[in-house]
Design a protein around this motif. Sequence first.
Motif, PDB file in Angstrom:
ATOM      1  N   ASP A 180      42.928  43.061  55.230  1.00  0.00           N
ATOM      2  CA  ASP A 180      41.506  43.078  54.859  1.00  0.00           C
ATOM      3  C   ASP A 180      41.284  43.740  53.505  1.00  0.00           C
ATOM      4  N   GLY A 181      42.071  44.793  53.209  1.00  0.00           N
ATOM      5  CA  GLY A 181      41.919  45.474  51.925  1.00  0.00           C
ATOM      6  C   GLY A 181      42.191  44.548  50.759  1.00  0.00           C
ATOM      7  N   PHE A 182      43.265  43.755  50.858  1.00  0.00           N
ATOM      8  CA  PHE A 182      43.581  42.817  49.782  1.00  0.00           C
ATOM      9  C   PHE A 182      42.581  41.666  49.743  1.00  0.00           C
ATOM     10  N   ILE A 183      42.160  41.176  50.903  1.00  0.00           N
ATOM     11  CA  ILE A 183      41.180  40.089  50.929  1.00  0.00           C
ATOM     12  C   ILE A 183      39.870  40.535  50.289  1.00  0.00           C
ATOM     13  N   ASP A 184      39.394  41.733  50.634  1.00  0.00           N
ATOM     14  CA  ASP A 184      38.144  42.215  50.061  1.00  0.00           C
ATOM     15  C   ASP A 184      38.261  42.430  48.557  1.00  0.00           C
ATOM     16  N   ALA A 185      39.443  42.828  48.101  1.00  0.00           N
ATOM     17  CA  ALA A 185      39.652  42.982  46.656  1.00  0.00           C
ATOM     18  C   ALA A 185      39.526  41.644  45.951  1.00  0.00           C
ATOM     19  N   THR A 186      40.065  40.585  46.555  1.00  0.00           N
ATOM     20  CA  THR A 186      39.971  39.253  45.934  1.00  0.00           C
ATOM     21  C   THR A 186      38.546  38.723  45.968  1.00  0.00           C
ATOM     22  N   GLU A 187      37.757  39.159  46.937  1.00  0.00           N
ATOM     23  CA  GLU A 187      36.360  38.714  46.999  1.00  0.00           C
ATOM     24  C   GLU A 187      35.497  39.445  45.976  1.00  0.00           C
ATOM     25  N   ASP A 188      35.819  40.710  45.721  1.00  0.00           N
ATOM     26  CA  ASP A 188      35.039  41.491  44.758  1.00  0.00           C
ATOM     27  C   ASP A 188      35.489  41.268  43.321  1.00  0.00           C
ATOM     28  N   THR A 189      36.740  40.891  43.148  1.00  0.00           N
ATOM     29  CA  THR A 189      37.272  40.565  41.823  1.00  0.00           C
ATOM     30  C   THR A 189      37.942  39.206  41.928  1.00  0.00           C
ATOM     31  N   PRO A 190      37.174  38.122  41.802  1.00  0.00           N
ATOM     32  CA  PRO A 190      37.702  36.771  42.056  1.00  0.00           C
ATOM     33  C   PRO A 190      38.906  36.443  41.173  1.00  0.00           C
ATOM     34  N   GLY A 191      39.743  35.568  41.693  1.00  0.00           N
ATOM     35  CA  GLY A 191      40.906  35.129  40.925  1.00  0.00           C
ATOM     36  C   GLY A 191      42.195  35.316  41.677  1.00  0.00           C
TER      37      GLY A 191
END
Length: 345
Positions: A180-191
């Motif tokens: 979840d930590g990595f998924i949320d990072a990709t959602e907040d900083t797309p790419g």
Amino acid sequence: MHRIFFIVIKIILTATIFSACSNDEDLGTPNKMYINVLFTPESFCTFGYNDITIKAIETYSHKYGYEYSFCVPESVEDGMNYYADWCEAKLNDNVDRSLFIFASSIYDEPLSRAPHPITEPRKDILIFELEEEVPYAYTFDISYYGASYMIGSYYLKYSPVGFHIVTANPYLSGLYDLIDGFIDATEDTPGGCVDFCYINESPDGGLDDDDGAFLACKNVYNLNQDKMNVFIPYAGFSNLGVYRFSQSNHQIAVGMDCVDPDSYSHTFLCMNKKLDLALDDFFKLWVNGNEIPRHSLYTLESGRVTVDRKAILEPDSEEFDELFEKAVAKEKEYYKNRKADDKDL
């Protein structure tokens, strides 16, 4: 026989080094206390969880004055037999307190079905990395959500990234906080994108298969050679296979549990659990018979989990400080929402 001999030699050398390095003042009480520690089957000297634990147990035996013994079983079943022997044994009159430590959550399910020493008030049980409170043991959880979010956010600032989590099996405690930590990072900083694969699908499988971890990385890499890849191991001893793949293929890996960022050339960032500090929190209360929380959750803000970096990243210190504050806030929100969801169930 050769494997057993080699493991014994490593244990002796490890314990000797830890004893030599311990300069803590003896703060033990005159009452005799005894601790039994049950490890996972993958043994020591693997840059993993067992190594952190044995070092902390040895160090604090000098600080608090307890005696201890430990078991590295051939299987989970053998480990539970070790526990059953402790559970059934009568304590000597000169033993004030006895503690049995399960140094992994893989014993959670079999322990839930096993007998517990409820008639012996001098016996206590502690389980590492359990995400919830149980009536028969003390538990604590060290979450990697905040560290994952922080590391993911850092890499995403510079390039689209494929985060590949290689885990021993789908049952490991804390795995989905990490994801979840990595998924949320990709959602907040797309790419970026996140995927994960299992080395094994049994509850205690995949923890001692570094070749399987290497092959898993190779298969993922073959499908993603056109992007920046970051490999995240979550597999006990098998983590070594991820580091080996990283080294031989010049791919970025995230160090896990007790890895120095300078141990490998492509582990620029490591998320490490300060298990010694979490154990010290527990022992400070236990050795004096003080009241202990039945369950404790340690997050990035607690200092019991850290994000360590190579020296070459020191010029980015200010950026890491900002990411740390953002990750702490994000982790608080994450657990607040989880509590709200649990209440709705």
